[in-house]
Design an enzyme around this catalytic site. Structure first.
Site, PDB file in Angstrom:
ATOM      1  N   TRP A 242       0.842  -1.214   0.000  1.00  0.00           N
ATOM      2  CA  TRP A 242       0.000   0.000   0.000  1.00  0.00           C
ATOM      3  C   TRP A 242       0.869   1.253   0.000  1.00  0.00           C
ATOM      4  O   TRP A 242       0.396   2.349  -0.307  1.00  0.00           O
ATOM      5  CB  TRP A 242      -0.937   0.020   1.222  1.00  0.00           C
ATOM      6  CG  TRP A 242      -0.257   0.283   2.546  1.00  0.00           C
ATOM      7  CD1 TRP A 242       0.722  -0.469   3.130  1.00  0.00           C
ATOM      8  CD2 TRP A 242      -0.476   1.377   3.451  1.00  0.00           C
ATOM      9  NE1 TRP A 242       1.106   0.073   4.341  1.00  0.00           N
ATOM     10  CE2 TRP A 242       0.395   1.202   4.567  1.00  0.00           C
ATOM     11  CE3 TRP A 242      -1.319   2.481   3.441  1.00  0.00           C
ATOM     12  CZ2 TRP A 242       0.433   2.091   5.651  1.00  0.00           C
ATOM     13  CZ3 TRP A 242      -1.274   3.368   4.532  1.00  0.00           C
ATOM     14  CH2 TRP A 242      -0.412   3.166   5.612  1.00  0.00           C
ATOM     15  N   ASP A 243       2.156   1.088   0.286  1.00  0.00           N
ATOM     16  CA  ASP A 243       3.106   2.203   0.286  1.00  0.00           C
ATOM     17  C   ASP A 243       2.993   3.010  -1.011  1.00  0.00           C
ATOM     18  O   ASP A 243       3.128   4.237  -1.009  1.00  0.00           O
ATOM     19  CB  ASP A 243       4.555   1.700   0.360  1.00  0.00           C
ATOM     20  CG  ASP A 243       4.830   0.809   1.554  1.00  0.00           C
ATOM     21  OD1 ASP A 243       3.904   0.137   2.016  1.00  0.00           O
ATOM     22  OD2 ASP A 243       5.994   0.767   1.999  1.00  0.00           O
TER      23      ASP A 243
ATOM     24  N   GLU B  91       1.267  -1.529  13.275  1.00  0.00           N
ATOM     25  CA  GLU B  91       1.370  -2.995  13.370  1.00  0.00           C
ATOM     26  C   GLU B  91       1.816  -3.449  14.762  1.00  0.00           C
ATOM     27  O   GLU B  91       2.027  -4.639  14.979  1.00  0.00           O
ATOM     28  CB  GLU B  91       2.316  -3.514  12.294  1.00  0.00           C
ATOM     29  CG  GLU B  91       1.756  -3.318  10.890  1.00  0.00           C
ATOM     30  CD  GLU B  91       2.729  -3.696   9.780  1.00  0.00           C
ATOM     31  OE1 GLU B  91       3.935  -3.814  10.059  1.00  0.00           O
ATOM     32  OE2 GLU B  91       2.272  -3.848   8.630  1.00  0.00           O
TER      33      GLU B  91
ATOM     34  N   LYS C  36       3.801   2.233  16.239  1.00  0.00           N
ATOM     35  CA  LYS C  36       4.874   2.055  15.254  1.00  0.00           C
ATOM     36  C   LYS C  36       4.887   3.191  14.227  1.00  0.00           C
ATOM     37  O   LYS C  36       5.922   3.696  13.849  1.00  0.00           O
ATOM     38  CB  LYS C  36       4.669   0.723  14.536  1.00  0.00           C
ATOM     39  CG  LYS C  36       5.740   0.374  13.515  1.00  0.00           C
ATOM     40  CD  LYS C  36       5.420  -0.942  12.820  1.00  0.00           C
ATOM     41  CE  LYS C  36       6.495  -1.301  11.805  1.00  0.00           C
ATOM     42  NZ  LYS C  36       6.134  -2.439  10.964  1.00  0.00           N
TER      43      LYS C  36
HETATM   44  C1  BGC Z   1       5.024  -1.039   7.677  1.00  0.00           C
HETATM   45  C2  BGC Z   1       3.957  -1.168   6.608  1.00  0.00           C
HETATM   46  C3  BGC Z   1       4.622  -1.081   5.259  1.00  0.00           C
HETATM   47  C4  BGC Z   1       5.763  -2.099   5.136  1.00  0.00           C
HETATM   48  C5  BGC Z   1       6.545  -1.937   3.858  1.00  0.00           C
HETATM   49  C6  BGC Z   1       6.077  -2.114   7.480  1.00  0.00           C
HETATM   50  O1  BGC Z   1       7.095  -1.975   8.431  1.00  0.00           O
HETATM   51  O2  BGC Z   1       4.456  -1.182   8.954  1.00  0.00           O
HETATM   52  O3  BGC Z   1       3.024  -0.123   6.733  1.00  0.00           O
HETATM   53  O4  BGC Z   1       3.676  -1.318   4.261  1.00  0.00           O
HETATM   54  O5  BGC Z   1       6.661  -1.923   6.202  1.00  0.00           O
HETATM   55  O6  BGC Z   1       7.115  -0.674   3.782  1.00  0.00           O
END
Ligand code: BGC
Length: 758
Positions: free
Chosen positions: A357-358, A486, A590
């Site tokens: 989703w980034d 997360e 986070k």
């Molecule tokens: C983040 C996610 C992100 C992923 C890839 C994770 O550490 O919590 O939001 O999509 O990294 O960048």
């Protein structure tokens, strides 16, 4: 907290004069190069026997690695998609008077390693000190941004003292294994080598998941002063080596150029690859190394002309933004519509080069302004093309509609952790949200009216089934989710998820009547469905604490032992110090969660709401996702908290340069790099573009003299310059445009600069 700074501050370079074996992997991540077709870590051509991650990656080439879990749960993805560590082609082994050059073992001095961001060129030099001999080695390497299949390397040896017999051994090596391979298997199988043509060809292993196998062919050719060099060629399975020697006396030097062509089955069928590589090599070698470099540099210059952000008065801040723009463009420039932007790009194995989703949340808002609208449209189309995968994902969860994946190459979810796969579903509104950003920014509603409607309705159907009615609350609720934070799993009514689900349903309902007839027929939304969606929009539960004036991250958030991050400074990053259980129960966040929602739907909240939520959540946030500081920086800037905004800008802009999260060894945080651009443009310059109105509300950080940047907006090129006395806005190209600067109407005219005094 700056963890480690191993490169010097320089506005256009990432340069170091020290070599510390302990930092080799970090150094390799930081000196990665790419040309949005392929890329590699900053490995050494001559090889290195100490700890290192040899890493070469090819865009769009991937392998489905069978899932590893302790306990299988229905609905788990069967594989995790990975970008296989590709055959390595940089190898130029060097032996001087019988001693192998290996910086882990030999004596050397005068080390320099530099990434020139202006031209995407990696250079390195050192003086080898052997018995009775001193030889200076200088390397140059770049991945051509015009002829994308080409990698060019040059090594120059100059004897400073004594006499040197130098053996060169140029290699192509397809026996590479991913460090993160789940079962330790090699993803590549050899297809054949050709001594005459100097090629090797490899193919990804077969798999039981209907994922296509990819074939890669590598061809090398050596030159000295523009003339072909032909050494002794030997081959073994998936390997080729070409050896020759030169004798050099004191003050003599020798320059060797290695040209490499890489073709893959994404563009060329297996059987034609050799012929195509031959032609591409001939084309490449029509020009010298220098002329090819000049073309490459010219193309980089054009990229910088419209995208450079200039910061005067603070070289650390300047280096940060340029490093990020350079690395982003090396990963993705939008020239191949089949590709997307992986969180680590071509700089490491973690996150496997997959799409997250980034892209929609972080890349789209920047790329809308620095590239042509067609680039963002291609990113939207990428998701549309993957709708069948999204329908598959929802079905795996026993739900109707479309569920976009957290991690994917082809639309099918391949994240292997239940709390992400099943629960981190906020992505299913964040991804469609980019359709609204595109439409608002470009004014082009042809996508939302047509293909975009398939995406909106597919995801709306998922959400309408994923919510459930709580008789007790008399509200719709969403249980069992993981928000963007997360560090909490399986929570109920994550405010961000509920808010974005509501937004998605509302936006779909608004846009549906405007869709093309064909799109309406395709999606065929019934009156009953519309009524249900509207009911959810009206009655979804959005947890809040009215007394504190904040939205609640989730139902139980206030039960936590709430205390600021400042109390645990010595235990950060917590993900490297604490047990997972301790993290989950803690109040520490986070990455932006409630604040991510306020950022996305910015014009829906009052300044008071923004301020109260910021003041409550920011002190609890550890920013252990690289995606976090930029959102906070933008909101802090909007709230006039300039010191905080600058502190968080630095964290986002220099995240890798200063290794803030102590994890840059794994690779660079590519998708968060746009965050530094967003922090300047949306944060410090306060750019907003809602309701067909472009607005700015600029300030300049105290310790900067000025900054400037350019944006594309609706067929116009606009330059914004901000210093401590004034803001200057110039319409470099395009028709007149009315913008708001600090709430004041200004009409921009082509070629004219508007000055606004503070
Ligand atoms: C983040 C996610 C992100 C992923 C890839 C994770 O550490 O919590 O939001 O999509 O990294 O960048």
């Amino acid at each position: 907290m700056i963890m480690k700074r191993i490169f010097e501050i320089d506005p256009w370079k990432v340069v170091t004069h020290t070599f510390n074996p302990e930092d080799k992997r970090l150094q390799e991540s930081m000196t990665a190069i790419g040309n949005d077709y392929m890329g590699m870590r900053g490995n050494f051509e001559e090889g290195y026997s100490g700890d290192s991650l040899q890493g070469t990656y090819l865009a769009g080439v991937w392998f489905p690695d069978k899932t590893v879990v302790g306990w299988w749960k229905n609905g788990y993805p069967k594989y995790f998609g990975k970008t296989p560590n590709a055959p390595s082609f940089i190898g130029i082994g060097i032996t001087v008077n019988g001693e192998k050059i290996d910086l882990a073992k030999v004596k050397f001095d005068d080390f320099e390693l530099a990434l020139d961001m202006h031209q995407g060129l990696l250079t390195r030099s050192f003086i080898y000190e052997g018995k009775d001999v001193k030889v200076k080695f200088e390397f140059e390497r770049f991945l051509h941004i015009i002829q994308k299949e080409a990698a060019l390397i040059k090594v120059k040896a100059t004897v400073l003292e004594g006499h040197a017999k130098i053996y060169f051994d140029s290699t192509l090596d397809g026996t590479v294994v991913n460090e993160d391979s789940n079962y330790g298997t090699r993803f590549w199988i050899p297809l054949g080598e050709d001594k005459e043509a100097k090629t090797i060809q490899v193919k990804t292993k077969s798999n039981p998941y209907d994922v296509p196998q990819f074939t890669v062919l590598l061809k090398e050719s050596l030159r000295h002063n523009g003339e072909a060099v032909n050494g002794e060629v030997t081959t073994e399975d998936a390997k080729l080596s070409e050896k020759f020697s030169v004798d050099l006396n004191e003050n003599e030097s020798y320059e060797l150029e290695k040209d490499v062509i890489v073709v893959t089955s994404r563009d060329v069928e297996d059987k034609d690859q050799k012929a195509v590589a031959n032609n591409l090599m001939t084309k490449l070698q029509e020009k010298s190394f220098e002329d090819n470099l000049a073309d490459h540099t010219e193309a980089w210059k054009k990229r910088w002309e419209t995208s450079d952000v200039e910061i005067a008065g603070n070289d650390a801040a300047q280096q940060g933004i340029r490093f990020n723009i350079c690395q982003l463009f090396m990963t993705y420039y939008g020239e191949d519509k089949r590709l997307n932007v992986g969180p680590k790009g071509f700089t490491g194995e973690k996150y496997g080069g997959a799409t997250y989703w980034d892209t929609e949340a972080y890349i789209v808002p920047m790329y809308l302004a620095v590239t042509k609208p067609s680039v963002t449209r291609a990113l939207l189309q990428y998701r549309h093309d993957q709708l069948p995968g999204a329908y598959h994902n929802a079905k795996e969860q026993g739900l109707p509609g479309a569920l976009f994946p957290m991690v994917t190459f082809n639309g099918i979810e391949c994240h292997n952790e239940w709390e992400i796969t099943f629960e981190e579903i906020h992505r299913n509104a964040d991804i469609p949200h980019a359709i609204a950003m595109y439409t608002d920014y470009t004014g082009d509603d042809s996508y939302v009216k047509n293909e975009g409607m398939d995406v909106l309705v597919g995801t709306a159907r998922f959400w309408a089934a994923r919510v459930h009615w709580s008789k007790w609350r008399n509200k719709y609720v969403i249980h069992g989710v993981t928000g963007p934070n997360e560090y909490e799993n399986n929570v109920n009514n994550n405010w961000f998820t509920n808010t974005m689900a509501r937004w998605l349903l509302k936006y779909t309902l608004q846009r549906l009547p405007l869709a093309t007839k064909k799109a309406q027929e395709r999606v065929h939304v019934t009156e009953e469905e519309k009524a249900k969606w509207q009911d959810i929009v009206d009655k979804i539960y959005l947890p809040e604490d009215k007394e504190r004036g904040i939205f609640l991250q989730q139902d139980d958030f206030l039960d936590k032992d709430i205390r600021p991050v400042s109390e645990i400074e010595d235990q950060r990053p917590i993900n490297q110090h604490w047990s997972w259980d301790k993290i989950l129960r803690s109040p520490f966040i986070k990455q932006a969660d409630v604040l991510q929602g306020i950022y996305f739907l910015n014009d829906e909240y009052t300044m008071e709401q923004k301020e109260k939520n910021f003041d409550f959540y920011e002190p609890l946030t550890v920013h252990e996702s690289s995606l976090s500081p930029c959102i906070h920086s933008i909101l802090a800037a909007e709230l006039g908290k300039q010191k905080k905004a600058v502190e968080l800008y630095e964290r986002t802009a220099r995240l890798d340069l200063d290794n803030y999260n102590n994890d840059t060894v794994d690779g660079l945080h590519i998708t968060s790099m746009s965050g530094s651009w967003l922090a300047i443009v949306q944060g410090f310059a306060g750019m907003r573009y809602d309701h067909n109105q472009l607005k700015f509300n600029p300030f300049v950080p105290d310790d900067w003299d000025h900054y400037s940047f350019k944006i594309n907006y609706r067929d116009r090129l606009i330059e914004v310059y901000v210093d401590h006395e004034e803001t200057k806005i110039t319409l470099l190209k395009g028709e007149d445009l009315e913008v708001l600067v600090k709430g004041k109407k200004v009409v921009l005219k082509e070629g004219k600069t508007e000055c606004l005094k503070d």
